[in-house]
Design a protein around this motif. Structure first.
Motif, short mmCIF file in Angstrom:
data_model
loop_
_atom_site.label_atom_id
_atom_site.label_comp_id
_atom_site.label_asym_id
_atom_site.label_seq_id
_atom_site.Cartn_x
_atom_site.Cartn_y
_atom_site.Cartn_z
N PRO A 1 0.84 -1.21 0.00
CA PRO A 1 0.00 0.00 0.00
C PRO A 1 0.87 1.25 0.00
CG PRO A 1 -0.73 -1.57 1.67
CD PRO A 1 0.60 -2.06 1.18
N LYS A 2 0.36 2.33 -0.56
CA LYS A 2 1.12 3.58 -0.61
C LYS A 2 1.45 4.11 0.78
CE LYS A 2 -0.10 5.42 -5.15
NZ LYS A 2 -0.78 6.52 -5.89
N ASN A 3 0.58 3.83 1.74
CA ASN A 3 0.81 4.32 3.11
C ASN A 3 1.44 3.27 4.02
OD1 ASN A 3 -1.30 2.55 3.38
ND2 ASN A 3 -2.67 3.95 4.45
N SER A 4 2.03 2.24 3.42
CA SER A 4 2.62 1.15 4.20
C SER A 4 3.85 1.60 4.98
CB SER A 4 3.00 0.00 3.27
OG SER A 4 3.68 -1.02 3.98
N SER A 5 4.04 0.97 6.13
CA SER A 5 5.25 1.23 6.93
C SER A 5 6.44 0.43 6.40
CB SER A 5 4.99 0.86 8.39
OG SER A 5 4.68 -0.53 8.50
N ILE A 6 6.19 -0.44 5.43
CA ILE A 6 7.26 -1.25 4.83
C ILE A 6 8.10 -0.36 3.92
CG2 ILE A 6 7.78 -3.19 3.29
CD1 ILE A 6 5.08 -4.42 4.23
N LYS A 7 9.37 -0.23 4.24
CA LYS A 7 10.27 0.64 3.49
C LYS A 7 11.35 -0.11 2.75
CE LYS A 7 8.05 4.13 5.21
NZ LYS A 7 7.06 4.84 4.37
N LYS B 1 -6.52 -15.27 -8.83
CA LYS B 1 -6.56 -14.17 -9.80
C LYS B 1 -5.67 -13.01 -9.37
CE LYS B 1 -11.36 -15.07 -11.20
NZ LYS B 1 -12.72 -14.47 -11.27
N GLN B 2 -5.11 -12.33 -10.36
CA GLN B 2 -4.29 -11.16 -10.11
C GLN B 2 -5.10 -10.06 -9.43
OE1 GLN B 2 -0.73 -9.11 -10.11
NE2 GLN B 2 -0.98 -11.12 -11.05
N THR B 3 -6.35 -9.89 -9.86
CA THR B 3 -7.21 -8.85 -9.28
C THR B 3 -7.46 -9.12 -7.79
OG1 THR B 3 -9.12 -10.10 -10.11
CG2 THR B 3 -8.37 -8.20 -11.41
N ASP B 4 -7.68 -10.38 -7.43
CA ASP B 4 -7.90 -10.73 -6.03
C ASP B 4 -6.65 -10.50 -5.20
OD1 ASP B 4 -10.46 -11.47 -6.71
OD2 ASP B 4 -10.03 -13.62 -6.78
N LEU B 5 -5.50 -10.76 -5.79
CA LEU B 5 -4.22 -10.57 -5.12
C LEU B 5 -4.01 -9.09 -4.78
CD1 LEU B 5 -1.51 -11.95 -4.29
CD2 LEU B 5 -0.68 -11.44 -6.58
N MET B 6 -4.24 -8.22 -5.76
CA MET B 6 -4.07 -6.78 -5.55
C MET B 6 -5.07 -6.26 -4.52
SD MET B 6 -1.55 -5.70 -7.45
CE MET B 6 -0.63 -6.05 -8.94
N LEU B 7 -6.31 -6.74 -4.61
CA LEU B 7 -7.36 -6.30 -3.69
C LEU B 7 -7.02 -6.69 -2.26
CD1 LEU B 7 -10.11 -4.92 -3.42
CD2 LEU B 7 -11.18 -7.16 -3.75
N ALA B 8 -6.40 -7.85 -2.08
CA ALA B 8 -6.03 -8.32 -0.74
C ALA B 8 -4.99 -7.39 -0.11
CB ALA B 8 -5.48 -9.74 -0.82
N VAL B 9 -4.09 -6.86 -0.94
CA VAL B 9 -3.11 -5.89 -0.43
C VAL B 9 -3.80 -4.59 -0.09
CG1 VAL B 9 -0.97 -4.64 -0.88
CG2 VAL B 9 -1.27 -6.94 -1.81
N LYS B 10 -4.68 -4.14 -0.97
CA LYS B 10 -5.38 -2.88 -0.76
C LYS B 10 -6.20 -2.89 0.52
CE LYS B 10 -8.86 0.23 -2.69
NZ LYS B 10 -9.80 0.50 -3.79
N THR B 11 -6.89 -4.00 0.79
CA THR B 11 -7.79 -4.08 1.94
C THR B 11 -7.09 -4.50 3.22
OG1 THR B 11 -8.39 -6.35 1.32
CG2 THR B 11 -9.80 -4.57 0.49
N GLY B 12 -5.78 -4.78 3.13
CA GLY B 12 -5.02 -5.12 4.33
C GLY B 12 -5.10 -6.57 4.76
N LYS B 13 -5.67 -7.43 3.89
CA LYS B 13 -5.70 -8.86 4.23
C LYS B 13 -4.29 -9.44 4.26
CE LYS B 13 -10.33 -9.87 2.45
NZ LYS B 13 -11.12 -10.66 1.48
N ILE B 14 -3.43 -8.88 3.44
CA ILE B 14 -2.01 -9.25 3.43
C ILE B 14 -1.20 -7.96 3.41
CG2 ILE B 14 -2.22 -11.54 2.41
CD1 ILE B 14 -1.71 -10.33 -0.33
N ALA B 15 0.02 -8.02 3.89
CA ALA B 15 0.85 -6.80 3.96
C ALA B 15 1.45 -6.42 2.62
CB ALA B 15 1.97 -7.02 4.98
N ALA B 16 1.65 -7.42 1.75
CA ALA B 16 2.28 -7.19 0.46
C ALA B 16 2.03 -8.39 -0.43
CB ALA B 16 3.78 -6.97 0.63
N CYS B 17 2.37 -8.27 -1.68
CA CYS B 17 2.33 -9.43 -2.57
C CYS B 17 3.52 -9.36 -3.51
CB CYS B 17 1.02 -9.50 -3.35
SG CYS B 17 0.84 -8.28 -4.67
N VAL B 18 3.91 -10.50 -4.00
CA VAL B 18 4.97 -10.56 -5.01
C VAL B 18 4.31 -10.99 -6.31
CG1 VAL B 18 5.63 -12.91 -4.32
CG2 VAL B 18 7.21 -11.52 -5.66
N THR B 19 4.54 -10.20 -7.35
CA THR B 19 3.84 -10.43 -8.60
C THR B 19 4.67 -9.95 -9.77
OG1 THR B 19 1.71 -10.12 -9.74
CG2 THR B 19 2.62 -8.21 -8.59
N ASP B 20 4.11 -10.05 -10.94
CA ASP B 20 4.77 -9.65 -12.17
C ASP B 20 4.96 -8.13 -12.20
OD1 ASP B 20 4.71 -8.77 -15.06
OD2 ASP B 20 4.86 -10.93 -15.29
#
Length: 250
Positions: free
Chosen positions: A102-108, A147-166
């Motif tokens: 996420p853009k506001n993530s504490s992950i640097k 699905k790629q869309t589900d993966l991105m949505l999970a990051v957006k909604t905070g279900k996961i902290a990040a994802c690794v993708t293409d």
């Protein structure tokens, strides 16, 4: 190969992930970088039409070997395990992964993923990489998405902290939908840079050879570079004829 030419139709499989090989929701046309490459190849082979069949990524080679599609054209990495299941064309282009947060993530930095749950898409080399990080203790756990869309949505909604993708998919997705409020983690050193090709059944070597012949011609006459440039993929993604030879197992 003879049947394909007789029908005048080449049927390819894709998971419908933009910007590689997908049906554009507005134009309803088969679009993307892989789509443009295979359509140009088919045209040069005298095949009038290319039809895309949507199949989950993890089932693409299975459906190829069932005979429901003629080729897999979906930014698929040429890997040793896949070469045991199908022929692969010579290399179309190369690319690598990105870590999305996420853009506001504490992950640097990558080290900040320690103790975090991340995600990956089923059937991809990037999920394998995420699982590797889990085994190495670099992340806490890995969630799998179809699905790629589900993966991105999970990051957006905070279900996961990040994802690794293409990496190409991530950049394209953020350009198309800024409301996702996601970004690519930087700095980050890619680990899974791979070479992309199209898969062909072991039963259809004639198709493999015909596609490779036209691919080589497209590299030599500059057409492939033009297609890549159309999709904002510069020289870093290009693989020349000599370096792009795929060593099939059969």
């Amino acid at each position: 190969m003879a049947q394909i030419k007789k029908k005048g139709v080449l049927t390819v499989g894709s998971s419908n992930d933009a910007p590689f090989a997908y049906i554009d929701s507005k134009t309803k046309k088969f679009s993307g970088v892989d789509a443009d490459i295979i359509k140009e190849i088919a045209k040069r082979m005298g095949i009038k039409k290319v039809v895309m069949k949507q199949i989950p990524f993890e089932n693409l080679i299975l459906e190829l070997n069932k005979g429901s599609i003629d080729m897999v054209t979906d930014a698929m990495y040429v890997r040793k395990d896949r070469l045991q299941k199908a022929y692969f064309t010579n290399i179309w282009y190369k690319e690598g992964e990105a870590v999305v947060i996420p853009k506001n993530s504490s992950i640097k930095s990558f080290s900040d993923l320690s103790g975090k749950v991340i995600g990956g898409q089923k059937g991809t080399a990037f999920l394998d990489l995420a699982e590797k990080w889990k085994k190495e203790g670099k992340v806490k756990d890995v969630q799998v998405y179809s699905k790629q869309t589900d993966l991105m949505l999970a990051v957006k909604t905070g279900k996961i902290a990040a994802c690794v993708t293409d990496g190409i998919v991530a950049n394209y997705t953020f350009q198309k939908d800024p409301s996702l409020n996601l970004k690519i983690l930087k700095p980050y050193q890619q680990e899974e840079t791979g070479k992309i090709g199209a898969a062909v059944s072991f039963k259809n070597k004639a198709l493999l050879n015909a596609v490779n012949k036209q691919l080589t011609a497209m590299k030599k006459d500059g057409t492939l570079k033009k297609i890549l440039a159309k999709h904002n993929l510069g020289n870093d993604y290009y693989v020349n004829v000599k370096d792009g030879i795929t060593k099939n197992v059969k």
